[in-house]
Every structure is written in structure tokens, then in C-alpha cells.
Scaffold this motif. Sequence first.
Motif, PDB file in Angstrom:
ATOM      1  N   ILE A  75      65.534  43.144  48.974  1.00  0.00           N
ATOM      2  CA  ILE A  75      65.263  42.893  47.913  1.00  0.00           C
ATOM      3  C   ILE A  75      64.237  44.204  47.523  1.00  0.00           C
ATOM      4  O   ILE A  75      63.352  43.837  48.652  1.00  0.00           O
ATOM      5  N   LYS A  76      63.698  44.377  46.233  1.00  0.00           N
ATOM      6  CA  LYS A  76      63.180  45.407  45.788  1.00  0.00           C
ATOM      7  C   LYS A  76      62.222  44.928  44.647  1.00  0.00           C
ATOM      8  O   LYS A  76      62.798  44.195  44.101  1.00  0.00           O
ATOM      9  N   VAL A  77      60.831  45.174  45.101  1.00  0.00           N
ATOM     10  CA  VAL A  77      59.776  44.328  44.317  1.00  0.00           C
ATOM     11  C   VAL A  77      59.245  45.662  44.091  1.00  0.00           C
ATOM     12  O   VAL A  77      58.747  46.428  44.311  1.00  0.00           O
ATOM     13  N   LEU A  78      58.736  45.505  42.527  1.00  0.00           N
ATOM     14  CA  LEU A  78      58.202  46.578  41.022  1.00  0.00           C
ATOM     15  C   LEU A  78      56.632  45.895  41.722  1.00  0.00           C
ATOM     16  O   LEU A  78      56.905  44.443  40.499  1.00  0.00           O
ATOM     17  N   ASP A  79      55.385  46.461  42.337  1.00  0.00           N
ATOM     18  CA  ASP A  79      54.241  45.327  42.018  1.00  0.00           C
ATOM     19  C   ASP A  79      53.484  46.267  40.972  1.00  0.00           C
ATOM     20  O   ASP A  79      52.764  47.651  41.193  1.00  0.00           O
ATOM     21  N   LEU A  80      53.106  45.800  40.169  1.00  0.00           N
ATOM     22  CA  LEU A  80      51.879  46.676  39.227  1.00  0.00           C
ATOM     23  C   LEU A  80      51.146  45.761  38.742  1.00  0.00           C
ATOM     24  O   LEU A  80      50.196  45.288  38.068  1.00  0.00           O
ATOM     25  N   THR A  81      50.723  44.958  40.480  1.00  0.00           N
ATOM     26  CA  THR A  81      49.258  43.835  40.056  1.00  0.00           C
ATOM     27  C   THR A  81      48.216  44.834  41.154  1.00  0.00           C
ATOM     28  O   THR A  81      48.280  46.114  41.737  1.00  0.00           O
ATOM     29  N   ARG A  82      46.996  44.364  40.570  1.00  0.00           N
ATOM     30  CA  ARG A  82      45.982  45.240  41.661  1.00  0.00           C
ATOM     31  C   ARG A  82      44.784  43.900  41.660  1.00  0.00           C
ATOM     32  O   ARG A  82      45.270  42.870  41.227  1.00  0.00           O
ATOM     33  N   VAL A  83      43.948  43.654  42.658  1.00  0.00           N
ATOM     34  CA  VAL A  83      42.878  43.265  42.940  1.00  0.00           C
ATOM     35  C   VAL A  83      43.826  42.258  44.254  1.00  0.00           C
ATOM     36  O   VAL A  83      43.934  42.750  45.439  1.00  0.00           O
ATOM     37  N   ILE A  84      43.268  41.051  43.697  1.00  0.00           N
ATOM     38  CA  ILE A  84      44.109  39.952  44.484  1.00  0.00           C
ATOM     39  C   ILE A  84      44.855  38.872  44.831  1.00  0.00           C
ATOM     40  O   ILE A  84      46.306  39.128  44.929  1.00  0.00           O
ATOM     41  N   ALA A  85      45.004  38.579  43.582  1.00  0.00           N
ATOM     42  CA  ALA A  85      45.950  37.358  43.656  1.00  0.00           C
ATOM     43  C   ALA A  85      47.553  37.695  43.292  1.00  0.00           C
ATOM     44  O   ALA A  85      48.015  36.926  44.546  1.00  0.00           O
ATOM     45  N   TYR A 100      38.680  36.005  36.111  1.00  0.00           N
ATOM     46  CA  TYR A 100      38.232  36.479  37.661  1.00  0.00           C
ATOM     47  C   TYR A 100      38.041  35.048  38.354  1.00  0.00           C
ATOM     48  O   TYR A 100      38.048  34.077  37.828  1.00  0.00           O
ATOM     49  N   ASP A 101      37.748  34.571  39.417  1.00  0.00           N
ATOM     50  CA  ASP A 101      38.098  34.131  40.129  1.00  0.00           C
ATOM     51  C   ASP A 101      36.855  33.215  40.126  1.00  0.00           C
ATOM     52  O   ASP A 101      36.689  32.138  40.144  1.00  0.00           O
ATOM     53  N   PHE A 102      35.963  33.693  40.536  1.00  0.00           N
ATOM     54  CA  PHE A 102      34.304  33.572  40.197  1.00  0.00           C
ATOM     55  C   PHE A 102      34.291  32.285  38.644  1.00  0.00           C
ATOM     56  O   PHE A 102      33.879  31.150  38.695  1.00  0.00           O
ATOM     57  N   ILE A 103      34.626  33.239  37.573  1.00  0.00           N
ATOM     58  CA  ILE A 103      35.128  32.239  35.864  1.00  0.00           C
ATOM     59  C   ILE A 103      35.734  31.173  36.729  1.00  0.00           C
ATOM     60  O   ILE A 103      35.036  30.032  35.833  1.00  0.00           O
ATOM     61  N   LEU A 104      36.730  31.275  36.981  1.00  0.00           N
ATOM     62  CA  LEU A 104      38.227  30.221  37.147  1.00  0.00           C
ATOM     63  C   LEU A 104      37.413  29.172  38.493  1.00  0.00           C
ATOM     64  O   LEU A 104      37.817  27.836  37.807  1.00  0.00           O
ATOM     65  N   GLN A 105      36.420  29.172  38.641  1.00  0.00           N
ATOM     66  CA  GLN A 105      36.209  28.359  39.761  1.00  0.00           C
ATOM     67  C   GLN A 105      35.178  27.138  39.251  1.00  0.00           C
ATOM     68  O   GLN A 105      35.096  26.323  39.576  1.00  0.00           O
ATOM     69  N   GLY A 106      34.271  27.928  38.216  1.00  0.00           N
ATOM     70  CA  GLY A 106      33.610  27.550  37.861  1.00  0.00           C
ATOM     71  C   GLY A 106      34.581  26.256  36.345  1.00  0.00           C
ATOM     72  O   GLY A 106      34.368  24.973  36.179  1.00  0.00           O
ATOM     73  N   LEU A 107      35.599  27.508  35.643  1.00  0.00           N
ATOM     74  CA  LEU A 107      36.677  26.792  34.691  1.00  0.00           C
ATOM     75  C   LEU A 107      37.103  25.500  35.206  1.00  0.00           C
ATOM     76  O   LEU A 107      37.433  24.361  34.070  1.00  0.00           O
ATOM     77  N   ALA A 108      37.873  25.969  36.299  1.00  0.00           N
ATOM     78  CA  ALA A 108      38.577  24.714  36.464  1.00  0.00           C
ATOM     79  C   ALA A 108      37.833  23.455  36.999  1.00  0.00           C
ATOM     80  O   ALA A 108      38.986  22.775  37.549  1.00  0.00           O
ATOM     81  N   THR A 136      33.204  29.308  46.733  1.00  0.00           N
ATOM     82  CA  THR A 136      33.420  28.848  47.874  1.00  0.00           C
ATOM     83  C   THR A 136      33.676  30.551  48.435  1.00  0.00           C
ATOM     84  O   THR A 136      33.634  32.285  47.111  1.00  0.00           O
ATOM     85  N   ALA A 137      33.361  31.079  49.388  1.00  0.00           N
ATOM     86  CA  ALA A 137      33.240  32.554  49.436  1.00  0.00           C
ATOM     87  C   ALA A 137      34.002  33.132  49.555  1.00  0.00           C
ATOM     88  O   ALA A 137      34.106  34.769  49.008  1.00  0.00           O
ATOM     89  N   ILE A 138      35.611  32.988  50.171  1.00  0.00           N
ATOM     90  CA  ILE A 138      36.513  33.243  49.945  1.00  0.00           C
ATOM     91  C   ILE A 138      37.389  33.173  48.116  1.00  0.00           C
ATOM     92  O   ILE A 138      36.393  32.083  46.819  1.00  0.00           O
ATOM     93  N   PRO A 139      37.758  34.008  47.326  1.00  0.00           N
ATOM     94  CA  PRO A 139      38.297  33.871  45.706  1.00  0.00           C
ATOM     95  C   PRO A 139      39.098  33.477  45.996  1.00  0.00           C
ATOM     96  O   PRO A 139      40.488  33.206  46.065  1.00  0.00           O
ATOM     97  N   ILE A 140      38.832  31.815  45.964  1.00  0.00           N
ATOM     98  CA  ILE A 140      39.775  30.867  46.587  1.00  0.00           C
ATOM     99  C   ILE A 140      40.575  30.304  45.018  1.00  0.00           C
ATOM    100  O   ILE A 140      42.090  30.207  45.383  1.00  0.00           O
ATOM    101  N   THR A 141      40.788  30.784  43.966  1.00  0.00           N
ATOM    102  CA  THR A 141      41.576  30.541  43.284  1.00  0.00           C
ATOM    103  C   THR A 141      42.724  31.623  42.989  1.00  0.00           C
ATOM    104  O   THR A 141      43.804  31.757  42.160  1.00  0.00           O
TER     105      THR A 141
END
Length: 407
Positions: free
Chosen positions: A9-19, A147-155, A175-180
Motif C-alpha cells: 500500500i502506498k500513501v501520499l502524505d500531505l500532512t503537517r504537525v501532529i494529527a 489547533y489542539d489548544f483551541i479544540l480542547q476548549g471548544l470541544a 492536557t500537556a499532550i496534544p490530546i485532540t
Amino acid sequence: MAASILEGIKVLDLTRVIAGPLCTQILADMGATVYKIEKPGEGDDTRRMGPFLPDAETGRDSNDSALYLAYNRGKQSITLDIATPEGARLAQDLAARCDVVVENYKVGSLAKYGLDEASIRKRRPDIIYCSVTGFGQSGPYAARPAYDFILQGLAGVMSTCGQPEDAPGAGAMRTAIPITDVVTGLYATIGVVSALYHRRETGEGQHVDAAMLDASVALNGHLALGYLMTGKVPARVGNTNPIASPSEVLTCADGQLILAVGNNGQFQSMCRVLGHPEWVEDERFCTNALRVTNRIALREVLAPVLVKRHRAELLAAFEAVSVPCGPINDMAGVFEDPQTRHREIELHLPHSRGVEVPSLRSPLRFSETPVEHHASPMLGEHSARVLHDELGIDERQLQALRDRSVV
């Protein structure tokens, strides 16, 4: 040894940062070939967020950071400037040769590069196209960056973390880790693997819409369902378990420990260890429901007993009678822990900079198709080979692309 689960399986990864990178890292762990597209001279944003791996030749900081190394294990790095027509065409050609595309750009922004789902599907009808966004493909927030911080609050995640309103230091806590980010990456991986299974059965590709908002609200689990059932907003309870008692952080003579008594049998055993069997007969503590109601009273009788005894002795005594308990390890304690050592979670992998780099063993423990761990790549490390093998780009053409800063 059997082939890896996603071998071929081949994957084209156009992602950045964490999620997004976490999603594609897990796919790489399972044997997929992951082509990570990075901007020439810059790379993933996390390459500029320290601490950094030192360059073996100069001793200075490289652009291989702990954050990058944590979420890009086992991938192949190809530098392409997709904002140029040539770079976009090369990325389109790679996508057409892949089984999966994973991207985390703002909704609609890849269309101008011909890398949106509709454009790729014209060339590869059975493509699995996964979009990792903050808020999904439509709706009033769809165009917002996330951003994770924003989503932790919003969600609502932050609203249930932290000390209660009447306690010192009260307030919502992230949370210290970017849980979202992490939970979104995990759901995206599940979606991609499921879509691949569906394609194997039907021949059909599909779009996987992985939104941080969806994953983060789902993370609330029973707290969200409790609110929907009763209309009662869950309160912050700090380190106290709201549905069991005693189940919280308690202080002993030389530090703190976690005690998590979940039933009457465990409570009786705890009382015997502490030399107070009479607590079992106390009408305030006869059942878990009563112990939750009388939590403060129970804490008041526990505290003076625990504070006179040492943590190691208490942990050993509780474990001997199957009372759930544990230390609060800092990161040094985590990697000194005998079970962590037994599971060999800490790894050291050879890196292309000529050094070994620390890594964490994948939690995926397959009996027949074990994960093969490979360090994260240097920026553009695989550009020449991949562009040659996949698209037939020779050295002369590659140099011309480099001269124009396309690669």
C-alpha cells in the motif's frame, strides 16, 4: 515472517504537525510505503520546534526535532513545492500511483494545486482520500484553522479537567499532550484502514472526513452522554474519580500515590492493609455510592493514616491484596519502571545523520506481522530515489528541478 499488514500500500502524505502525521506514521508502522511531501528548504512545521537532534558534522542543531521524530517514523521524505505548477504536477502524478492520500490543508485550498479529492479521483477512481481538518468539510467553522489548544476548549475537554471551583488553583486545564490532535490521528487511521478493507471487498474508493471537532467531542464519552441524558453539565473534580471512592491522589510520608478502589472487596482489603477494619462497618462507607457521597469524610480518616507511611511500602502492601494503586511517575520514572523496561518501549534507531535516535515502540503488537521500526527521515532524503522510481525523473531532470527550487 509474514508480510506486513499494509505491505504494497502506498500513501501520499500531505500532512503537517501532529494529527495527520500521526495517522500516516501508524500506516507506515503497519507496512505501508508513506511518501511525505515537504516544502524544499523548510519541511514540516515541527522541524522548527525544539529540542533538536544535533548535526553529526557541525554539532549545531539540525532540523530533525523531537516533535518531528515523534510523528514521522518510517516515512520517506520528498521535497516538492506544490505551489509551483511543476511541483503540483509531480505531486499529482505521485498521488495517481498511490492507494491513499492523507491531507490536512484548509478546506478547499488544495483544489488550486489539483490535489483535491475530485481532481485525484479523476486519475485514480479507487483512491482512499482522507482529509484531516479542524471542523469538517462544511458548516460555519469549516474554513477556520484548527489547533489542539483551541479544540480542547471548544470541544469541552478542558471544561472537565482541572481543580473544582472551590479549590485552590481552580479553573479549566488543558492536557500537556496534544490530546485532540492525537485522538483525531487515531480515528483517521481507523478510517483509512477501514476504507482500504471496503475497497478490497468492493473495488470502491471513498473519502474519509476526519474532523478534530468530531473526534474531540467523542473523546468526552460518558461525560457527554451523561449531559445529554440529564442536562447536567459535568463539573471539574480535579484528581478525584467522580464515580468511585476512594479513587484519587493521596499524600503519603514521602510523596503521593494514586489509590483507585472500585468495589467493596477492594475497600475491605484497603482497610485491612491500613489497620482500620472498623471502616468497613462505618455506615458512611458501606457501599461505593455512600463512599462517593461521603468522600470528604473518608478522605479525612485516610489522610492521617497514609501520611505516616512510605509510598513503596504502601504500594507493595496494596498490590499484594489486589487493591489498585500506583505511583505518579515523571518521565524519568516512566522509563525506569520495570514493566516499561520489560515491554521495551524505549527504542534507539539508526538515523541517516549517522547517529542513533530515541524512539517509542509502536503500541501495535502483532503476533504474526510485527512492526518494523525505522527512524524518521531527513528533509528530502528520499526525493531522488522516489521521483526516479515512481516517475522516471533522471538526475539531469532532478537537478533542473532543484535549480528552480521545485524539489
